[in-house]
Scaffold this active site. Structure first.
Site, short mmCIF file in Angstrom:
data_model
loop_
_atom_site.label_atom_id
_atom_site.label_comp_id
_atom_site.label_asym_id
_atom_site.label_seq_id
_atom_site.Cartn_x
_atom_site.Cartn_y
_atom_site.Cartn_z
N ASP A 59 42.92 39.57 36.89
CA ASP A 59 43.38 40.96 36.98
C ASP A 59 42.34 41.82 37.71
OD1 ASP A 59 41.48 41.14 35.00
OD2 ASP A 59 42.80 42.04 33.50
N SER A 60 41.23 41.19 38.10
CA SER A 60 40.29 41.84 39.01
C SER A 60 41.00 42.23 40.30
CB SER A 60 39.12 40.90 39.33
OG SER A 60 39.59 39.62 39.71
N ASP A 98 45.90 35.36 35.01
CA ASP A 98 45.33 36.28 34.03
C ASP A 98 46.46 37.11 33.43
OD1 ASP A 98 43.07 37.16 32.77
OD2 ASP A 98 42.25 38.23 34.51
N LYS A 128 45.14 33.15 31.07
CA LYS A 128 43.88 33.60 30.45
C LYS A 128 44.14 34.87 29.67
CE LYS A 128 40.32 35.43 32.86
NZ LYS A 128 40.27 36.79 32.24
N GLU A 130 42.09 37.87 27.12
CA GLU A 130 40.80 38.40 26.67
C GLU A 130 40.81 38.63 25.17
OE1 GLU A 130 39.69 41.88 28.90
OE2 GLU A 130 39.89 40.85 30.84
N GLU A 197 31.62 36.25 29.61
CA GLU A 197 31.26 37.21 30.67
C GLU A 197 30.14 38.13 30.24
OE1 GLU A 197 34.44 39.12 32.78
OE2 GLU A 197 33.09 40.53 33.76
O1 KIV Z 1 39.87 39.11 36.42
C1 KIV Z 1 39.01 38.27 36.74
O2 KIV Z 1 38.77 38.01 37.92
C2 KIV Z 1 38.29 37.62 35.66
C3 KIV Z 1 37.16 36.71 36.01
C4 KIV Z 1 36.10 37.39 36.71
C5 KIV Z 1 36.69 35.93 34.86
O3 KIV Z 1 38.62 37.81 34.54
#
Ligand code: KIV
Length: 294
Positions: A59-60, A98, A128, A130, A197
């Site tokens: 989600d970056s 994510d 993924k 969190e 992280e």
């Molecule tokens: O959103 C993302 O890119 C991440 C990674 C940096 C682990 O969660």
């Protein structure tokens, strides 16, 4: 014995990632897991060709692609859009999508429904999420629905408001103990790996020693079972400054700037396009056209 893993061409699967825990039961070191983010088809293709093991549609993307202040505004539909593109570029690497903020925070059925979309519509092989202790039941519910889960603890950007900013986590005794509880909870929930992280390297090393699932560090020191970075930090294509833990291997922003400036100059000085970059009429047609006149 070499600890270098030959990426080879074998498909990376969830069981394969589990087997890559840094030390086997007989103490033989295994190869580190190499993970990176990607959000589009050509980049995914390149990463796959380079033997990257895990590609995360993080989600970056909200920050590095869409220019948002943080990751909170990213939606399931946006993530799916980019996940589909990455899917088309991968043959070998494991594709992890994510789960964006809000897509697994309401209740179990909402979380399962959204995660299933990542698998069915996006082609993701895992998702993924969190969070640690308070996420254990949700992780278990996703795993029960046959959706492999990668956990993520420490600096969890979706908790940015609660954490008060992007800063190193686990620095006090209480915070360190909470991190251990979080790591154990993610493993107990059935996750197949966990991102650590922005935590002190000593804690990451200890968590890595204790857990049976691989740890994948980002700003968590060298002792994790693998490493992940945001690709844009690695290649130098960010608008914002990269975090201290990111190592920049290229300056793609400078390469693009130079290319675009050269193109603009060539257009303005009429040196682009040249004859070789243009299409020509045949002599025959040219003569007939000029004979018929305007
Ligand atoms: O959103 C993302 O890119 C991440 C990674 C940096 C682990 O969660």
């Amino acid at each position: 014995m070499s600890s270098t893993f030959d990426a080879g061409s074998r498909k990376v699967t969830v069981p394969e990632v589990l087997r890559r825990k840094s030390t086997s039961s007989c103490g033989v070191p295994r190869g580190k897991i190499v993970a990176l983010t990607a959000y589009d088809y050509p980049t995914a293709h390149l990463l796959d060709e380079c033997g990257v093991d895990i590609v995360l549609v993080g989600d970056s993307l909200g920050m590095v692609l869409l220019g948002a202040e943080n990751t909170l505004s990213v939606t399931v539909d946006e993530t799916l859009h980019y996940t589909r593109a990455v899917r088309r570029g991968l043959r070998r690497a494991l594709l992890v999508a994510d789960m964006p903020y809000g897509s697994y925070h309401v209740d179990d059925s909402d979380a399962v429904r959204n995660a299933l979309r990542m698998v069915k519509e996006g082609g993701a092989e895992a998702v993924k999420v969190e969070g640690g202790e308070r996420r254990v039941d949700r992780i278990a519910r996703l795993v029960e629905a046959e959706i492999p889960v990668m956990g993520h603890i420490g600096l969890t950007p979706q908790s940015i408001h609660a954490l008060g900013g992007f800063r190193v986590q686990g620095k006090t005794t209480d915070a360190a103990e909470q991190l251990f509880r979080d790591a154990r909870a993610v493993e107990a929930g059935g996750a197949f790996s966990i991102v650590l992280e922005c935590i002190p390297r000593e804690l990451a090393a200890e968590i890595t020693r204790e857990l049976h699932i691989p740890t994948i560090g980002i700003g968590a020191g060298p002792d994790c079972d693998g490493q992940i970075l945001v690709l844009h930090d690695l290649i130098g294509l960010g608008v914002r400054a990269a975090p201290k833990f990111a190592r920049r291997y290229a300056n793609v922003a400078e390469t693009i700037s130079r290319a675009v400036s050269a193109y603009a100059e060539d257009v303005r000085t009429r040196t682009f396009p040249a004859d070789a970059e243009s299409y020509q009429l045949s002599v025959d047609v040219r003569e007939r056209l000029s004979a018929s006149g305007p």
